[in-house]
Design a protein around this motif. Structure first.
Motif, PDB file in Angstrom:
ATOM      1  N   TRP A  45      28.968 -31.013 -10.126  1.00 45.24           N
ATOM      2  CA  TRP A  45      28.167 -32.217  -9.865  1.00 45.24           C
ATOM      3  C   TRP A  45      28.942 -33.281  -9.087  1.00 45.24           C
ATOM      4  N   THR A  46      30.240 -33.363  -9.288  1.00 41.08           N
ATOM      5  CA  THR A  46      30.992 -34.436  -8.627  1.00 41.08           C
ATOM      6  C   THR A  46      30.901 -34.349  -7.107  1.00 41.08           C
ATOM      7  N   PRO A  47      31.219 -33.207  -6.484  1.00 41.96           N
ATOM      8  CA  PRO A  47      31.093 -33.154  -5.022  1.00 41.96           C
ATOM      9  C   PRO A  47      29.653 -33.254  -4.545  1.00 41.96           C
ATOM     10  N   MET A  48      28.699 -32.735  -5.322  1.00 43.75           N
ATOM     11  CA  MET A  48      27.294 -32.787  -4.895  1.00 43.75           C
ATOM     12  C   MET A  48      26.778 -34.228  -4.911  1.00 43.75           C
ATOM     13  N   VAL A  49      27.112 -34.948  -5.984  1.00 46.46           N
ATOM     14  CA  VAL A  49      26.706 -36.360  -6.037  1.00 46.46           C
ATOM     15  C   VAL A  49      27.420 -37.150  -4.942  1.00 46.46           C
ATOM     16  N   VAL A  51      28.176 -36.071  -1.959  1.00 43.52           N
ATOM     17  CA  VAL A  51      27.446 -35.843  -0.706  1.00 43.52           C
ATOM     18  C   VAL A  51      26.197 -36.729  -0.639  1.00 43.52           C
ATOM     19  N   ALA A  52      25.473 -36.830  -1.758  1.00 42.95           N
ATOM     20  CA  ALA A  52      24.276 -37.674  -1.776  1.00 42.95           C
ATOM     21  C   ALA A  52      24.629 -39.148  -1.551  1.00 42.95           C
ATOM     22  N   VAL A  53      25.734 -39.588  -2.163  1.00 45.32           N
ATOM     23  CA  VAL A  53      26.178 -40.972  -1.966  1.00 45.32           C
ATOM     24  C   VAL A  53      26.573 -41.202  -0.508  1.00 45.32           C
ATOM     25  N   MET A  54      27.235 -40.214   0.097  1.00 46.74           N
ATOM     26  CA  MET A  54      27.617 -40.329   1.506  1.00 46.74           C
ATOM     27  C   MET A  54      26.383 -40.471   2.398  1.00 46.74           C
ATOM     28  N   LEU A  55      25.348 -39.696   2.088  1.00 46.38           N
ATOM     29  CA  LEU A  55      24.104 -39.809   2.857  1.00 46.38           C
ATOM     30  C   LEU A  55      23.475 -41.188   2.686  1.00 46.38           C
ATOM     31  N   ALA A  56      23.531 -41.706   1.455  1.00 41.83           N
ATOM     32  CA  ALA A  56      22.960 -43.033   1.208  1.00 41.83           C
ATOM     33  C   ALA A  56      23.721 -44.107   1.990  1.00 41.83           C
ATOM     34  N   VAL A  57      25.063 -43.985   2.029  1.00 43.97           N
ATOM     35  CA  VAL A  57      25.867 -44.947   2.798  1.00 43.97           C
ATOM     36  C   VAL A  57      25.541 -44.839   4.281  1.00 43.97           C
ATOM     37  N   SER A  89      24.460 -28.394   4.255  1.00 43.34           N
ATOM     38  CA  SER A  89      25.338 -27.219   4.107  1.00 43.34           C
ATOM     39  C   SER A  89      26.280 -27.394   2.922  1.00 43.34           C
ATOM     40  N   ALA A  90      26.813 -28.619   2.755  1.00 44.82           N
ATOM     41  CA  ALA A  90      27.715 -28.859   1.629  1.00 44.82           C
ATOM     42  C   ALA A  90      26.984 -28.698   0.302  1.00 44.82           C
TER      43      ALA A  90
END
Length: 425
Positions: A45-49, A51-57, A89-90
Motif C-alpha cells: 500500500w505504501t508505494p501505491m498510495v 503514486v496516487a499522492v503524486m498524481l494529486a500533486v 504502470s506503477a
C-alpha cells in the motif's frame, strides 16, 4: 472556474484532462478503500498510495498552471499524458501486472492522444503503452490469493474487468464528445473568418469600382447641371416645368455632393473617424436627407427612448447604410412606410415596415449577399443591402429581414456610445 471561450483547443483539452484525472484519483481512492477494508487484500500500500499522492500533486500543479492562461503546446500535453501512463504502470506493477483487470485503462491515454495530438505523438504513445503492457506480462508483484478461494477470486477478476471496461468507455466517450464539440466550434470560427475575409475583399473591390465610377460620372453630371440650368432660365413662365426642373437640379446637386464625398473618403472611411451625436438628432438628419432624395415617398416616423438621448457614432458609412435600407423599403413599398425607433442607454432598435409584397423564400435566405437582388432586372444591383449589412456589423450591430402581415420588416440593432455616470465639473 476557467473561462473556455477564449482558450486554444489544447488549453481546453488540458482542462478536460485535469477534470479526468480528478475522476481517476477519486476512483483510485475508492478502489484502495474497497481492497483494503472490504476485500482485506495484502498489497504494497505504501508505494501505491504514494503514486496516487503524486498524481494529486501533479493535478494541483496543473490547476495552478491553467489559472495562468498560458498557451499549451503539444509536447506539454503529451508529457502530461505520459505521467498518467507511468503512474498507471506503477500501480499495475504493484497489483498483479497484466493479470490486473484494470490493464485496459491503457486505452484511455492512447485515445486522448489520438483525439487531441498530431499523429506522431499518437504513434509514440501507442509504442509506450504496448511496451508497458508487455513488460507487465513478466515483471510485476503478484496478487495474493488462496487456492481454496480460486473461484471467488476469478469472479472478482471478471467483475474488475467489467468495471474497468465501463470506466474506460464512459471516460473515453466523454472526452471524445468534448473533442468533437471543440472541433466543430473551431470549424465554425474558421468558416466565419473565411466569410468575413471574403466579404472584406468584396467590399474593397466594390470601393475600387465606386471610386472609378465616381470619376466617370463627374462629367455627365456637370453637363446635366448646365443643361437643366439653361432650361430653367428659358421656360420661366411654366410653373409646373419650373417645379420639375428644380427637383431635377436638386437631385443632380445631391449626386454631385455624394460623389465628392465618396472621392474624399475613398480608402479612409473607418468607424473611429466618426464623432458622437445624440441619437434622435442623428436619425432626424438621416430622414431629412432621405426625404430630399425620395421626395415622393410617404412615411410616418415614431421615435421614443430615454432622455437625454444617448449618443451614436455619427459616420458617413453608418448614415449611408441606413439610407440604403430606407431606399430598399421605398422601392418595395406600394404606398406607405412606417419607421419605428426606440432606444435605451445601450442600443438603438430601428424597424422599417413597408407595405409591399414581402420577401420571397430565396430573398429570406440570400438577403445581404453581394449582387443578389429581389427587384426586377435593371432596377437594382444587389449591393445596397450587402454594404449596409456589412457596415452595420462593423459597428457591432445587426440587420434582420423578415416577412410580416402586409409587407416586410427590416430590423436594425445598433450599439450606442456609453456615457460616463460621473458628472464633470
Amino acid at each position: 472556474m476557467f473561462s473556455n471561450s477564449s482558450q486554444s483547443p489544447l488549453s481546453k483539452n488540458l482542462h478536460r484532462l485535469f477534470l479526468l484525472r480528478n475522476i481517476v484519483i477519486a476512483a483510485q481512492c475508492v478502489t484502495f478503500a474497497l481492497a483494503h477494508w472490504i476485500l482485506e487484500m495484502e498489497l504494497p500500500w505504501t508505494p501505491m498510495v504514494g503514486v496516487a499522492v503524486m498524481l494529486a500533486v501533479l493535478n494541483l500543479a496543473t490547476w495552478v498552471r491553467l489559472r495562468r492562461k498560458l498557451p499549451v503546446s503539444s509536447i506539454e500535453f503529451f508529457v502530461q499524458l505520459l505521467v498518467d501512463v507511468f503512474a498507471l504502470s506503477a500501480l499495475l506493477y504493484f497489483s498483479g501486472g497484466s493479470t490486473n483487470p484494470f490493464i485496459s485503462l491503457y486505452l484511455l491515454p492512447l485515445t486522448i492522444a489520438a483525439a487531441a495530438l498530431p499523429w506522431a505523438y499518437t504513434w509514440v504513445m501507442a509504442a509506450i503503452t504496448i511496451s508497458c503492457y508487455t513488460l507487465l506480462l513478466f515483471y510485476y508483484v503478484p496478487l495474493p490469493h488462496d487456492h481454496e478461494e480460486h473461484n471467488s477470486e476469478f469472479n472478482l477478476h471478471v467483475s474488475g474487468m467489467w468495471l474497468a471496461f465501463v470506466l474506460s468507455t464512459v471516460l473515453i466517450a466523454w472526452f471524445v464528445v468534448k473533442m468533437g464539440i471543440s472541433i466543430r466550434e473551431r470549424d465554425k470560427d474558421l468558416a466565419l473568418a473565411r466569410e468575413q475575409a471574403l466579404r472584406n475583399e468584396q467590399i474593397i473591390a466594390l470601393g475600387t469600382l465606386a471610386a472609378g465610377a465616381a470619376h466617370e460620372l463627374g462629367t455627365p453630371l456637370a453637363t446635366m447641371a448646365v443643361v437643366t440650368g439653361e432650361l430653367q432660365n428659358e421656360y420661366t413662365e411654366n410653373n409646373e416645368f419650373q417645379g420639375n426642373i428644380r427637383i431635377l437640379r436638386d437631385q443632380i446637386a445631391h449626386c454631385k455632393r455624394t460623389l465628392t464625398q465618396l472621392l474624399a473618403d475613398a480608402g479612409q472611411a473607418r468607424a473611429e473617424d466618426g464623432s458622437g451625436q445624440a441619437v434622435d438628432h442623428f436619425l432626424r438628419q438621416v430622414l431629412d436627407k432621405w426625404q430630399l432624395m425620395r421626395p415622393s415617398v410617404q412615411f410616418t416616423y415614431r421615435g421614443s427612448g430615454v432622455q437625454p438621448a444617448p449618443q451614436i457614432l455619427n459616420t458617413q458609412l453608418l448614415s449611408q447604410s441606413i439610407l440604403n435600407l430606407l431606399n430598399n423599403a421605398a422601392d418595395a413599398s406600394l404606398k406607405h412606410i412606417e419607421i419605428e425607433v426606440n432606444w435605451n442607454y445601450q442600443e438603438l432598435h430601428l424597424k422599417i415596415l413597408d407595405d409591399g409584397e414581402g420577401l420571397t423564400g430565396e430573398a429570406v435566405q440570400r438577403a445581404g449577399q453581394p449582387f443578389f437582388t429581389g427587384k426586377a432586372p435593371g432596377q437594382g444591383f444587389g449591393i445596397g443591402l450587402f454594404l449596409a449589412n456589412a457596415n452595420i456589423e462593423r459597428f457591432g450591430g445587426s440587420v434582420r429581414l423578415t416577412n410580416r402581415e402586409g409587407g416586410a420588416c427590416t430590423q436594425v440593432i445598433l450599439p450606442l456610445i456609453r456615457q460616463s455616470t460621473q458628472s464633470t465639473i
